[in-house]
Write an enzyme that holds these catalytic residues in place. Structure first.
Site, PDB file in Angstrom:
ATOM      1  N   HIS A 164       1.022 -60.372  29.401  1.00 40.60           N
ATOM      2  CA  HIS A 164      -0.045 -61.346  29.670  1.00 40.60           C
ATOM      3  C   HIS A 164      -0.680 -61.706  28.328  1.00 40.60           C
ATOM      4  O   HIS A 164      -0.251 -61.197  27.276  1.00 40.60           O
ATOM      5  CB  HIS A 164      -1.072 -60.776  30.660  1.00 40.60           C
ATOM      6  N   HIS A 197      -1.436 -58.909  25.781  1.00 40.97           N
ATOM      7  CA  HIS A 197      -0.288 -58.467  24.962  1.00 40.97           C
ATOM      8  C   HIS A 197       0.035 -59.508  23.895  1.00 40.97           C
ATOM      9  O   HIS A 197       0.333 -59.169  22.747  1.00 40.97           O
ATOM     10  CB  HIS A 197       0.972 -58.313  25.824  1.00 40.97           C
ATOM     11  N   GLN A 200      -6.676 -44.327  24.601  1.00 33.36           N
ATOM     12  CA  GLN A 200      -5.301 -44.305  24.065  1.00 33.36           C
ATOM     13  C   GLN A 200      -5.324 -44.626  22.569  1.00 33.36           C
ATOM     14  O   GLN A 200      -4.651 -43.968  21.767  1.00 33.36           O
ATOM     15  CB  GLN A 200      -4.455 -45.323  24.819  1.00 33.36           C
TER      16      GLN A 200
END
Ligand code: PAF
Length: 283
Positions: free
Chosen positions: A34, A37, A153
Site C-alpha cells: 500500500h 510501503h 519493531q
C-alpha cells in the site's frame, strides 16, 4: 525491475553490486503493498543507488492461531506497484528456501521484545529479528528502510543492528495515513465497513493525547482514560494496551516529561488487531 526468487542469486547480485561500488538500499515487506510501503521504497530510492524490495510473508513471526494463512497476498499487483515506486530488484524467496527442514537458529533481542506487542505476541519479534537478519545477509544492504508504524519493531531492529555491529544505516520513515487518519496497514482489509469507519478512533485517541500534552496535561492516567473512552465509544472489542513509553527504549513513563514520549496502542475489532502510535514532543 528484476524479480529474484533464489537466495544464492540475490547474494551474487548483491556482491557484484557492492564490487561496482553501488549503494544498496533494502525495504523489507510482507507484500500486499500500500502507499505506506511505497513511501518506504521512495525513501530508499532517494538514498540508494539500487533499491531492493523484499516480499516474504514470514511464518516465524506469526503465533499459533494468528493470521498467517489468511494474510492478504497479491504478488502480481505487488510486482507492478514495487516497480512503479522505483524498486530495481524485487526479492521474493520461497518459504522452503528461507526455512528449510532442520532450521534451528533464531535471533532474539531481549527485553524490548517481551513488552507491549511482545506481551501479546510472545514469539513475534523473534521471528521478525530472525528474518530481518537473514534478509540483511542475503541482500547485503548499506541501508534499510522501515516504517514508524511498527515503532517497537523499528526500536528492536535498531537495537539488533547496534548489538550485532551490523554496518547498515537504518532509516525509520513516517507513518502514512488514509485521509481520515487511519494508519495504512495490509490488515485494514480485514475490517468490515462499520469497523473501518470506527477504526478512525485510533488516530483520534492519539490526537487527543497530543492535544492534552500540548495543553500541559502531565498525568498519564488522565490521558489514558480519555483515550480509552474514545476507543470504547468506537466499539472496539478489546483494548490490548495504551502505553506511554520513551521512544527507542520503550521504558514505561509514569509522568509526561521532556524531551518526548511515544504513545502506542493496540486494539481489536473482532478478530482484527490494529496498532498505531504517535511521538509527542514535551517541553
Ligand atoms: O514490517 C513488516 O512487514 C515485517 O515485520 C518485516 C519487517 C518485513 C519482517 O517480516
Amino acid at each position: 525491475m528484476e524479480t529474484v526468487t533464489r537466495i544464492g542469486e540475490m547474494q551474487s547480485h548483491a556482491e557484484e553490486l557492492r564490487r561496482k561500488g553501488a549503494m544498496i538500499g533494502v525495504v523489507p515487506t510482507m507484500g500486499y503493498l500500500h502507499d505506506g510501503h511505497l513511501s518506504l521504497v521512495a525513501r530508499a530510492r532517494k538514498e540508494a543507488d539500487v533499491v531492493v524490495t523484499t516480499l516474504f510473508v514470514n511464518p516465524t513471526q506469526f503465533g499459533p492461531g494468528e493470521d498467517f494463512e489468511r494474510y492478504p497476498r497479491d504478488p502480481e499487483n505487488d510486482e507492478r506497484l514495487a516497480s512503479r515506486a522505483g524498486t530495481d530488484i524485487l526479492f521474493m524467496p520461497a518459504t522452503e528456501e528461507m526455512y528449510p527442514a532442520g532450521f534451528k537458529t533464531y535471533v532474539l533481542t531481549e527485553g524490548l521484545s517481551t513488552v507491549l506487542e511482545g506481551a501479546f505476541r510472545p514469539t513475534h519479534f523473534r521471528g521478525v529479528t530472525t528474518v530481518v537478519m537473514k534478509l540483511f545477509h542475503i541482500v547485503k544492504p548499506h541501508l534499510a528502510v522501515f516504517g514508524q508504524k511498527d515503532a517497537q519493531q523499528a526500536a528492536i531492529i535498531s537495537q539488533m543492528v547496534k548489538d550485532m555491529n551490523l554496518d547498515i544505516r537504518l532509516i525509520i520513515a513516517p507513518i502514512v495515513r488514509e485521509s481520515d487518519g487511519l494508519a495504512m496497514s495490509s490488515r485494514n482489509v480485514y475490517l468490515s465497513p462499520e469497523e473501518r469507519k470506527n477504526a478512525v478512533a485510533l488516530f483520534r485517541s492519539l490526537r487527543f493525547a497530543e492535544d492534552a500534552v500540548r495543553r500541559g496535561e502531565r498525568r498519564v492516567e488522565t490521558i489514558r482514560n480519555g483515550m480509552e473512552e474514545i476507543l470504547r465509544n468506537a466499539h472496539v472489542s478489546a483494548v490490548d494496551y495504551v502505553a506511554f513509553v520513551r521512544p527507542g527504549t520503550f521504558e514505561v513513563v509514569e509522568r509526561i516529561d521532556p524531551p518526548d514520549i511515544l504513545v502506542a496502542l493496540a486494539v481489536r475489532f473482532g478478530k482484527t488487531r490494529l496498532i498505531d502510535n504517535i511521538v509527542i514532543p514535551v517541553s
